[in-house]
Design a protein around this motif. Sequence first.
Motif, PDB file in Angstrom:
ATOM      1  N   PHE A   1      19.546 -64.923  33.589  1.00 57.06           N
ATOM      2  CA  PHE A   1      20.154 -64.150  34.489  1.00 57.06           C
ATOM      3  C   PHE A   1      20.722 -65.164  35.638  1.00 57.06           C
ATOM      4  CE2 PHE A   1      19.005 -59.977  33.496  1.00 57.06           C
ATOM      5  CZ  PHE A   1      20.055 -59.256  33.985  1.00 57.06           C
ATOM      6  N   GLU A   2      20.261 -66.381  35.741  1.00 61.88           N
ATOM      7  CA  GLU A   2      20.727 -67.438  36.596  1.00 61.88           C
ATOM      8  C   GLU A   2      21.838 -67.995  35.965  1.00 61.88           C
ATOM      9  OE1 GLU A   2      19.633 -68.284  39.526  1.00 61.88           O
ATOM     10  OE2 GLU A   2      17.531 -67.921  39.526  1.00 61.88           O
ATOM     11  N   ILE A   3      21.970 -68.134  34.781  1.00 58.43           N
ATOM     12  CA  ILE A   3      23.275 -68.511  34.048  1.00 58.43           C
ATOM     13  C   ILE A   3      24.280 -67.420  33.969  1.00 58.43           C
ATOM     14  CG2 ILE A   3      24.343 -69.332  31.754  1.00 58.43           C
ATOM     15  CD1 ILE A   3      22.918 -71.530  33.075  1.00 58.43           C
ATOM     16  N   TYR A   4      23.838 -66.185  33.760  1.00 60.66           N
ATOM     17  CA  TYR A   4      24.796 -65.238  33.778  1.00 60.66           C
ATOM     18  C   TYR A   4      25.275 -64.675  35.170  1.00 60.66           C
ATOM     19  CZ  TYR A   4      25.851 -60.014  34.299  1.00 60.66           C
ATOM     20  OH  TYR A   4      26.275 -58.775  34.589  1.00 60.66           O
ATOM     21  N   ASN A   5      24.597 -64.891  36.180  1.00 61.87           N
ATOM     22  CA  ASN A   5      25.212 -64.655  37.437  1.00 61.87           C
ATOM     23  C   ASN A   5      25.959 -65.696  37.947  1.00 61.87           C
ATOM     24  OD1 ASN A   5      23.457 -62.172  37.876  1.00 61.87           O
ATOM     25  ND2 ASN A   5      21.746 -63.337  38.788  1.00 61.87           N
ATOM     26  N   LEU A   6      25.760 -67.012  37.527  1.00 60.56           N
ATOM     27  CA  LEU A   6      26.667 -67.997  37.698  1.00 60.56           C
ATOM     28  C   LEU A   6      28.084 -67.775  37.121  1.00 60.56           C
ATOM     29  CD1 LEU A   6      27.591 -70.633  39.170  1.00 60.56           C
ATOM     30  CD2 LEU A   6      26.540 -71.951  37.172  1.00 60.56           C
ATOM     31  N   ILE A   7      28.196 -67.645  36.116  1.00 61.35           N
ATOM     32  CA  ILE A   7      29.360 -67.252  35.323  1.00 61.35           C
ATOM     33  C   ILE A   7      29.970 -66.071  35.818  1.00 61.35           C
ATOM     34  CG2 ILE A   7      30.549 -66.649  32.867  1.00 61.35           C
ATOM     35  CD1 ILE A   7      29.304 -69.564  33.136  1.00 61.35           C
ATOM     36  N   LEU A   8      29.238 -64.852  36.128  1.00 65.83           N
ATOM     37  CA  LEU A   8      29.972 -63.820  36.724  1.00 65.83           C
ATOM     38  C   LEU A   8      30.555 -63.889  38.100  1.00 65.83           C
ATOM     39  CD1 LEU A   8      29.943 -60.743  35.822  1.00 65.83           C
ATOM     40  CD2 LEU A   8      28.023 -60.198  37.548  1.00 65.83           C
ATOM     41  N   LEU A   9      29.988 -64.915  38.712  1.00 65.19           N
ATOM     42  CA  LEU A   9      30.492 -65.228  40.088  1.00 65.19           C
ATOM     43  C   LEU A   9      31.715 -66.069  39.640  1.00 65.19           C
ATOM     44  CD1 LEU A   9      27.484 -67.105  42.042  1.00 65.19           C
ATOM     45  CD2 LEU A   9      28.813 -64.926  42.804  1.00 65.19           C
ATOM     46  N   ILE A  10      31.914 -67.028  38.620  1.00 67.40           N
ATOM     47  CA  ILE A  10      33.107 -67.726  38.611  1.00 67.40           C
ATOM     48  C   ILE A  10      34.253 -66.638  37.830  1.00 67.40           C
ATOM     49  CG2 ILE A  10      33.994 -69.404  37.266  1.00 67.40           C
ATOM     50  CD1 ILE A  10      31.459 -70.782  37.178  1.00 67.40           C
ATOM     51  N   SER A  11      33.710 -65.857  37.220  1.00 65.31           N
ATOM     52  CA  SER A  11      34.798 -65.021  36.287  1.00 65.31           C
ATOM     53  C   SER A  11      35.345 -63.918  37.224  1.00 65.31           C
ATOM     54  CB  SER A  11      34.067 -64.440  34.918  1.00 65.31           C
ATOM     55  OG  SER A  11      33.130 -63.752  35.132  1.00 65.31           O
ATOM     56  N   SER A  12      34.359 -62.971  37.779  1.00 68.96           N
ATOM     57  CA  SER A  12      34.746 -61.763  38.170  1.00 68.96           C
ATOM     58  C   SER A  12      34.271 -61.181  39.556  1.00 68.96           C
ATOM     59  CB  SER A  12      34.408 -60.740  37.080  1.00 68.96           C
ATOM     60  OG  SER A  12      33.163 -60.846  36.703  1.00 68.96           O
ATOM     61  N   TYR A  13      33.152 -62.184  40.007  1.00 66.75           N
ATOM     62  CA  TYR A  13      32.533 -61.482  41.222  1.00 66.75           C
ATOM     63  C   TYR A  13      33.234 -61.323  42.426  1.00 66.75           C
ATOM     64  CZ  TYR A  13      28.566 -61.033  44.745  1.00 66.75           C
ATOM     65  OH  TYR A  13      27.835 -60.697  45.487  1.00 66.75           O
ATOM     66  N   SER A  14      34.485 -62.336  42.668  1.00 65.17           N
ATOM     67  CA  SER A  14      35.353 -62.086  43.724  1.00 65.17           C
ATOM     68  C   SER A  14      36.499 -61.282  43.706  1.00 65.17           C
ATOM     69  CB  SER A  14      35.899 -63.680  44.021  1.00 65.17           C
ATOM     70  OG  SER A  14      36.385 -64.017  42.818  1.00 65.17           O
ATOM     71  N   ILE A  15      36.782 -60.854  42.269  1.00 70.00           N
ATOM     72  CA  ILE A  15      37.677 -59.591  42.052  1.00 70.00           C
ATOM     73  C   ILE A  15      37.625 -58.355  43.072  1.00 70.00           C
ATOM     74  CG2 ILE A  15      38.571 -58.263  40.392  1.00 70.00           C
ATOM     75  CD1 ILE A  15      38.289 -60.291  38.261  1.00 70.00           C
ATOM     76  N   PRO A  16      36.419 -57.668  43.124  1.00 72.37           N
ATOM     77  CA  PRO A  16      36.372 -56.613  43.985  1.00 72.37           C
ATOM     78  C   PRO A  16      36.860 -56.858  45.388  1.00 72.37           C
ATOM     79  CG  PRO A  16      34.432 -56.508  42.695  1.00 72.37           C
ATOM     80  CD  PRO A  16      35.032 -57.889  42.368  1.00 72.37           C
TER      81      PRO A  16
END
Length: 561
Positions: A62-77
């Motif tokens: 989840f540490e890796i997943y959360n980081l990639i999620l931040l980069i890819s789409s976390y800021s989209i909403p």
Amino acid sequence: MVWESEGTDEMSRAKKSDVNFLMQGSLLAVASIISRVIGLVYRLPLTAIIGKEGNNYYGTAFEIYNLILLISSYSIPLAVSKLVATRMAEGQVRNAWRFLKGALLFATVSGGSFALVVWFGADFFTARLLATPLASIALKVLAPVIFLVAIAGVLRGFFQGLNSMMPTALSQIAEQIVNAVVSVVAAYFLYSFGAKAGAVLGDKAEYAAAWGAAGGTLGTAMGALTSLAFLIFVISIYSKRFRRMMRKDKTGGHEKYGDILWLLLSTIVPVLLSTTLYNISSIIDQAIFKNYALFQGIKQHTIDVWWGVYAGQYRVIINVPISIASSIAASSVPALITSYKGGNMADVRAKIHSATRFIMVIAFPCTIGIFALAGPVQRLLFSDTDPTSAYMLMVGAVSVLFYSLSTLSNGLLQGIDKLRIPVKNAAISLVLQAVFLVGAMQLFNLGIYAVILANAFYAFLMCLLNGRAVIKYSGTHQDVRSTYITPLAGSVIMGIAVYLVYILAEGLTGSNALGTILAFFAGVFVYFVVMLLLKGITEEELRRIPHGNRLIAIAERMHLL
């Protein structure tokens, strides 16, 4: 973050305009709390199945997943929410819809690309970077979730930009329910599969834990799929109403999709940098801690157990109250951007004041409560009697306060169009945090406690730096007494009551579960009464939250209002 006190004139402007803003934020916060509580509940059987070693693999993935999620789409909403709210405030309904379609295209490319990066790079991330190779099994299961979350994020951001948090709230709850059920069931069956595979490969326990963790992440994937399906259903129904609104749009002009994508990127990039830096601290913590602990001669098994407790228990617990701040921050952006673009700075200041007070009234008792019941909570939720686990919660309880305030302040700055400031502040804090962590491990040999203190130090720095910026650019001066001193005083009194009730109840019944539950409800009651007696909560403020009228009726029957 200490915001200077001013007269009561500015405070008395808690206008009707911020009632809906706080109501929507409260709705999202309630949904977030329900989701987190469900998360806590299902982690009990999940932890029982996969153990602390499994939590280590689960947390690492989840540490890796959360980081990639931040980069890819976390800021989209947040970006979609901000841009849609701006267009709707200007009456540009057609352009708001075009932003939705442009954002979906962006999310498809971004989410899909990073999902492939995670799938094919899982072994490198887990083995080379985080010294936990078997976590790659769980990480690969999470790869497609990045794509699903990116699309769902656009739809959530669209509704948030319309000042409607209900679709986001309901989708979160549905996602977590499915996640809980599938995680436990899949972990059970995959743990058995891993044990059989491990028996052949020569390490039964580790492979069982790793495959069990993969079962937990499979629940995350199915939950994300459920959430996306629900949001697609809602948008398909709402689109008919929105098209009628578009026919009434007389503003004229269509923004080109090229311009829309550019605006999305120019909004996403600073938010992305801010959120990535803000959240990457946990990855840096893990990389520094695990490698430096090995250098210090600490056994790999001990490191894995410590990190399993930190990622699978400590952070799960403190993230429950922090999620409230995330919800208020999410609702503050479209509300603030509407007032800010309209030049109504008095309304901006009133909303900032209300949001900050709301968060402090929640964060202080959560901080004190977690400190007072650290051991009982660990035993209740995770059947963990290890004193180290309890001390981790006690030491890190203050992180709830700092992270709540810094998370909110990020949203406030983004809501007044100061997107780059949180980026700079996060970069400064990140560097100082890394120095703090190395120093704590080298000079004081603090072990896992060094990670917890470094994490709190990072959030504290963000509070200070963001707080100064909020004062500078909004002119808001928070009333120190009503925002900080009164909630702190009420929380200390509550903490004493909680501790005494637990000691008495546990002593009489011999049940940790009963003592903890009774102490929790006693704490809620005592804090409610004390805050009303200290005038820390007003009747007007109670009306702004869901079911506030019921709380007012209770207070009136108790002659507290």
